[in-house]
Design a protein around this motif. Structure first.
Motif, PDB file in Angstrom:
ATOM      1  N   GLN A 104      46.180 -32.724 -82.793  1.00 56.73           N
ATOM      2  CA  GLN A 104      46.490 -31.694 -83.404  1.00 56.73           C
ATOM      3  C   GLN A 104      47.241 -30.955 -82.694  1.00 56.73           C
ATOM      4  O   GLN A 104      46.710 -30.614 -81.653  1.00 56.73           O
ATOM      5  CB  GLN A 104      45.486 -30.611 -84.040  1.00 56.73           C
ATOM      6  CG  GLN A 104      44.588 -31.394 -85.469  1.00 56.73           C
ATOM      7  CD  GLN A 104      43.550 -30.684 -85.844  1.00 56.73           C
ATOM      8  OE1 GLN A 104      43.005 -29.873 -85.273  1.00 56.73           O
ATOM      9  NE2 GLN A 104      42.815 -30.894 -86.986  1.00 56.73           N
ATOM     10  N   ASP A 105      48.227 -30.222 -82.947  1.00 60.36           N
ATOM     11  CA  ASP A 105      49.017 -29.401 -81.907  1.00 60.36           C
ATOM     12  C   ASP A 105      48.583 -28.139 -82.126  1.00 60.36           C
ATOM     13  O   ASP A 105      49.116 -26.982 -82.827  1.00 60.36           O
ATOM     14  CB  ASP A 105      50.822 -29.510 -82.089  1.00 60.36           C
ATOM     15  CG  ASP A 105      51.461 -28.694 -80.898  1.00 60.36           C
ATOM     16  OD1 ASP A 105      50.871 -28.859 -80.007  1.00 60.36           O
ATOM     17  OD2 ASP A 105      52.523 -28.436 -81.052  1.00 60.36           O
ATOM     18  N   ALA A 106      47.461 -27.637 -81.594  1.00 64.30           N
ATOM     19  CA  ALA A 106      46.664 -26.524 -82.068  1.00 64.30           C
ATOM     20  C   ALA A 106      45.534 -26.446 -81.171  1.00 64.30           C
ATOM     21  O   ALA A 106      45.001 -27.254 -80.534  1.00 64.30           O
ATOM     22  CB  ALA A 106      46.272 -26.670 -83.578  1.00 64.30           C
ATOM     23  N   GLY A 135      42.259 -22.966 -89.658  1.00 62.58           N
ATOM     24  CA  GLY A 135      42.690 -23.763 -90.705  1.00 62.58           C
ATOM     25  C   GLY A 135      42.146 -23.563 -91.980  1.00 62.58           C
ATOM     26  O   GLY A 135      42.388 -24.452 -93.052  1.00 62.58           O
ATOM     27  N   ARG A 149      39.295 -25.056 -86.234  1.00 60.70           N
ATOM     28  CA  ARG A 149      40.424 -26.071 -85.854  1.00 60.70           C
ATOM     29  C   ARG A 149      41.916 -25.431 -86.435  1.00 60.70           C
ATOM     30  O   ARG A 149      41.970 -24.338 -87.075  1.00 60.70           O
ATOM     31  CB  ARG A 149      40.249 -27.251 -86.508  1.00 60.70           C
ATOM     32  CG  ARG A 149      39.062 -28.233 -85.820  1.00 60.70           C
ATOM     33  CD  ARG A 149      39.027 -29.420 -86.174  1.00 60.70           C
ATOM     34  NE  ARG A 149      38.261 -29.962 -84.980  1.00 60.70           N
ATOM     35  CZ  ARG A 149      38.428 -30.574 -83.847  1.00 60.70           C
ATOM     36  NH1 ARG A 149      39.827 -30.538 -83.350  1.00 60.70           N
ATOM     37  NH2 ARG A 149      37.722 -30.800 -83.109  1.00 60.70           N
ATOM     38  N   GLU A 150      42.760 -26.136 -86.171  1.00 61.22           N
ATOM     39  CA  GLU A 150      44.186 -25.642 -86.635  1.00 61.22           C
ATOM     40  C   GLU A 150      44.379 -24.033 -86.227  1.00 61.22           C
ATOM     41  O   GLU A 150      45.197 -23.494 -87.192  1.00 61.22           O
ATOM     42  CB  GLU A 150      44.317 -25.938 -87.928  1.00 61.22           C
ATOM     43  CG  GLU A 150      44.130 -27.433 -88.189  1.00 61.22           C
ATOM     44  CD  GLU A 150      44.189 -27.709 -89.806  1.00 61.22           C
ATOM     45  OE1 GLU A 150      45.295 -27.301 -90.291  1.00 61.22           O
ATOM     46  OE2 GLU A 150      43.460 -28.377 -90.220  1.00 61.22           O
ATOM     47  N   GLY A 437      41.129 -34.907 -85.412  1.00 59.46           N
ATOM     48  CA  GLY A 437      41.379 -33.581 -84.569  1.00 59.46           C
ATOM     49  C   GLY A 437      40.826 -33.780 -83.230  1.00 59.46           C
ATOM     50  O   GLY A 437      40.951 -32.955 -82.460  1.00 59.46           O
TER      51      GLY A 437
END
Ligand code: SF4
Length: 553
Positions: A104-106, A135, A149-150, A437
């Protein structure tokens, strides 16, 4: 004293004040090498270099500047909308932020919830942050903790600051630091417990947060306390495992050290018995010996286990006693520790307090949406004391429910899409983040775990609980080696393609069933997992005697 413009009386006062400062200056000076914060880390690194070693990049980063002093770099990058490069990411993890690209680009943010116990108002705050900055969900982890996440680059520092606002500062939840302390989730409400671990966990948590020199370990470090009681905390999988026992002198903690099941080792017995009031100083001394003795030149051998392998348990304990300045009492013959029942974290249970109950809630592999987080906070507040207790089984308990409120809270949980009934399969189903993830994962563990449970439940009725753990890589966040059925992510060849699958391990266990699972079949494709595990469970049910648990099969 030169003319300062103060009158004689003021000058006398200042002289006294300065004398006091001088006296205190002496007491703050390091007593010997290694007791001052920067000295302990630097001395350990210097010894590694003098022995001909080359510091790994993470050690170089710590040597250049303390990562806790690099918060402004993190916020500056975030303001520019940039994620950190690898070694910057290592530094960011001291503040609880992990860059999880390319999966994930996060950012991922891991919280710090001592003993896994939260208040409803904190859970609402967690939901608000998930909605505004991440997220829209939080995952319950296998350290009775939560993760977001995110998180976009620009929101990373905001998440950390808002968590601090609700008393959940995520400092040191990644990199070479002490992770969230786990402890019996039924502390203070369990009729079977020997000691309420909450005050000890709280004291240790704050000791760590406020001891800057404990943020420079050779590698990550896990601590767990079991006060006895109904729910397993898997303390023997931790670097420091403290298990309450009853002795003639009173309640003591049996000290085991060096658990790291990803390396196939449970914490080993030291023979030491720790008084409750000694938990913080003894843990502190253990950590400082680890800081001095841990490997700084090879990440794969930098955990406590390898220090114990080199020094021996007695040698290590001797160094701890030298730091403490006194011997640690040894265990005399004792009653064995109280061992909890398997899946004691699910379903309805009477509390120590007459008329009150706690309810173990199953989550869909740990993931909770903001609506569920807020709903849980409301239910805990309306029908209980507003306390939510996370478990290492990626589930949670709501406590202090009067009998009359049980039906209402159960139907409230059903409306939220959460379970509360014991399930032989879902009660012990654990999955790490997986490749949705995590860049290390060879498989989508959470999805495959859900598919596996959906496949098994209508096909087999088990009369005993079974633990099934899916972990995406050898880091073993879901601890596949201690599960009845442990699945380790692997790539599987199918025709000209590589697909996701697992290596199948059987017979692991914890507590009274402590055992490392053995590999019985390699590279089972994810879409063949259901039939393979089903046939295993059917064979076990056919072949076992009445009292046999899965690990003896
Ligand atoms: Fe990632 Fe591996 Fe941990 Fe799973 S076990 S979350 S794949 S590091």
């Amino acid at each position: 004293m030169p003319d300062t413009g103060f009158n004689p009386e003021q000058q006398e006062y200042l002289k006294g004040f300065m004398a006091g400062v001088e006296a205190r200056r002496g007491s703050l000076a390091p007593a010997s090498e290694g007791t001052a914060p920067a000295d302990a880390l630097r001395a350990a690194q210097d010894r590694a270099i003098a022995a001909g070693g080359k510091l790994v990049p993470q050690e170089q980063a710590k040597r250049e500047k303390h990562p806790l002093d690099r918060w402004d770099e993190l916020t500056a990058r975030a303001a520019a909308g940039r994620f950190p490069k690898p070694i910057e990411d290592f530094v960011g993890r001291y503040h609880g932020l992990f860059y999880v690209g390319p999966a994930q680009d996060a950012f991922m943010c891991r919280l710090r919830i001592p003993g896994g116990i939260l208040s409803a108002w904190q859970l609402r705050g967690i939901a608000d942050i998930a909605e505004d900055c991440a997220g829209g969900y939080a995952d319950v982890t296998t350290r009775a903790n939560l993760q977001y996440r995110e998180i976009p680059a620009a929101k990373g520092p905001e998440v950390v600051m808002r968590l601090g606002d609700i008393g959940l500062l995520p400092r040191g939840t990644g990199a070479d630091n002490i992770r969230n302390i786990t402890a019996s989730p039924t502390a203070g409400i369990d009729a079977a417990e020997l000691i309420d671990t909450r005050p000890l966990v709280r004291a240790l948590h704050h000791h760590i947060l406020h001891s800057r020199d404990l943020f420079g370990l050779p590698r990550k470090f896990n601590i767990s306390l079991s006060g006895g009681g109904a729910v397993e905390v898997l303390q023997e999988t931790n670097d420091i495992a403290l298990t309450a026992i009853e002795m003639a002198e009173g309640i003591r903690f049996r000290l085991n050290l060096g658990g790291i099941t990803g390396h196939r080792d449970f914490a080993r017995e030291t023979g030491a018995a720790i008084a409750p009031e000694d938990v913080v100083p003894v843990c502190d001394a253990i950590l400082r010996v680890f800081i001095a003795e841990g490997c700084r030149t090879d990440r794969a051998r930098a955990r406590l286990k390898y220090v114990l392998d080199r020094m021996g348990v007695e040698g290590f304990l001797g160094a701890v006693e030298d730091r403490l300045g006194r011997p640690l009492p040894r265990l005399a013959a004792t009653n064995p520790p109280v061992m909890p029942a398997k899946h004691g974290h699910v379903g309805l249970h009477a509390q120590r307090q007459p008329g009150l109950f706690y309810l173990g809630v199953t989550t869909p592999l740990g993931r909770l949406t903001t609506a569920q987080l807020r709903g849980l906070a409301d239910l805990a507040e309306r029908h209980g004391s507003g306390t939510i207790r996370l478990t290492v089984w990626q589930n949670l308990l709501i406590s202090d429910i009067p009998e009359a409120s049980i039906p209402a809270i159960q139907s409230g949980l059903t409306r939220l899409g959460l379970g509360w009934q014991a399930s032989a399969i879902r009660g012990g189903l654990v999955a790490c983040t997986g490749n949705a993830g995590c860049k290390f994962a060879a498989a989508n563990t959470k999805r495959h775990a859900a598919e596996l449970a959906d496949f098994l439940e209508p096909r087999i009725a088990l009369d005993a609980p079974v633990n099934i753990h899916l972990t995406g890589c050898h880091h073993s966040c879901a601890q596949h080696y201690i599960a009845d059925i442990g699945l380790l992510g692997a790539k599987v060849e199918r025709g000209e393609d590589m697909i996701e699958g697992y290596d199948l391990h059987v017979g692991g266990g914890s507590g009274p069933e402590q055992r490392i699972g053995r590999l019985v079949r390699k590279q089972v494709a994810h879409d063949e997992l259901g039939p393979v595990v089903l046939s295993l469970l059917q064979a076990w049910q056919r072949g076992r005697s009445e009292a046999e648990s899965f690990h003896l099969w």
